[in-house]
Design a protein around this motif. Structure first.
Motif: not given
Ligand code: B12
Length: 218
Positions: A45-47, A49-51, A62-64, A70-72, A99-102, A107-110, A145-151, A197-199
């Protein structure tokens, strides 16, 4: 796919947190394996949403709410994945960097670490490197373990590793990094000990790194 898992996916995409909670709980009662509920019902579902977010079909609110749902669901699922009475195999400290709020991925890793018998201290999101330093002193983890979702927050991940290095903590903790924009090359470049690459593979990699340091109990 199982009809009930499709229902979870639909509810999660709508951000209906109470429904997700109930449906996950009902699936567990029916004996559906928690890893299937997680992958097929929730992560898929989150995938989607991401698309949709990428294509500008939906926006931040909507994403929030989907993320909240998801967290619930994760909260309900977690006990089913955690082994009861297992001796902790090590302590893991987790944080989304400054500065990263994702937090969904973190949480999945935890959850996976807890499920594998590690004790986990989760510092949450937007965690300043100085706070991580203080938390290491307080909790004495084996792995950080440190997580970052933003470049844009990747430099803060680097800064955190540098901060730990300056504090002479490198020999005491294993630093693992992850999140969608993190690559093995980036991890190596900033001096992290491990990347996954994943949890599920995060747990495997941590066990390998701990065993290499002679700390593994596996
Ligand atoms: C949900 C989401 C949000 C939510 C977050 C809510 C929350 N509670 O997490 C909200 C709405 C708050 C949000 C905000 C923003 N977001 Co956002 N978001 C997403 C989204 C749709 C899904 C991320 C997610 O949860 N993925 C699912 C999880 C399971 O995957 P994952 O995090 O990658 O984790 C897996 C692995 O990476 C790994 N892993 C993760 N952490 C760790 C740590 C360790 C130690 C290890 C070993 C492994 C590991 O294991 C996990 C499980 O398998 C993505 C799009 C995407 N497809 O990723 C965009 C995305 C990450 N967001 C993006 C952006 C731009 C933003 C905003 C800047 C938007 C804005 N204009 O304000 C803000 C920034 C807020 C901030 N300061 O952080 C961009 C980032 C682009 C970039 N390259 O930097 C993305 C890619 C969307 C896009 N395509 O544009 N976002």
């Amino acid at each position: 796919m199982d009809k009930r898992l499709i229902e979870i996916r639909t509810a999660l995409m709508k951000g209906a947190a109470p429904a997700v909670r109930e449906l996950v709980s009902a699936c567990l009662d029916k004996g559906i394996p928690p890893d299937r509920i997680l992958e097929e019902g929730m992560v898929s579902a989150m995938a989607i949403i991401g698309e949709r977010f990428k294509r500008d079909e939906i926006y931040m609110p909507e994403v929030m709410i989907a993320a909240r749902a998801m967290n619930a669901g994760l909260e309900v699922l977690e006990p089913a994945l955690v082994q009861s009475g297992a001796k902790p195999r090590g302590k893991v400290l987790l944080a989304s960097v400054r500065a990263d709020l994702h937090d969904i991925g973190k949480n999945m890793v935890a959850m996976m670490f807890r499920g594998a018998g590690y004790s986990v201290v989760d510092l949450g999101v937007d965690v300043h490197e100085d706070l991580i330093l203080e938390a290491i002193a307080e909790h004495e983890p084996d792995v950080v373990g440190l997580s970052s979702l933003l470049t844009t927050t990747l430099p803060n991940m680097k800064k955190t590793v540098e901060t730990l290095e300056k504090a002479d903590l490198r020999g005491r903790v294993i630093i693992m990094v992850g999140g969608a924009p993190v690559t093995p090359e980036f991890a190596e470049g900033i001096g992290a000990d491990g990347y996954a690459p994943d949890s599920a593979s995060a747990v495997e990699r941590a066990a390998e790194l701990l065993a290499a340091r002679g700390q593994g109990l596996a």
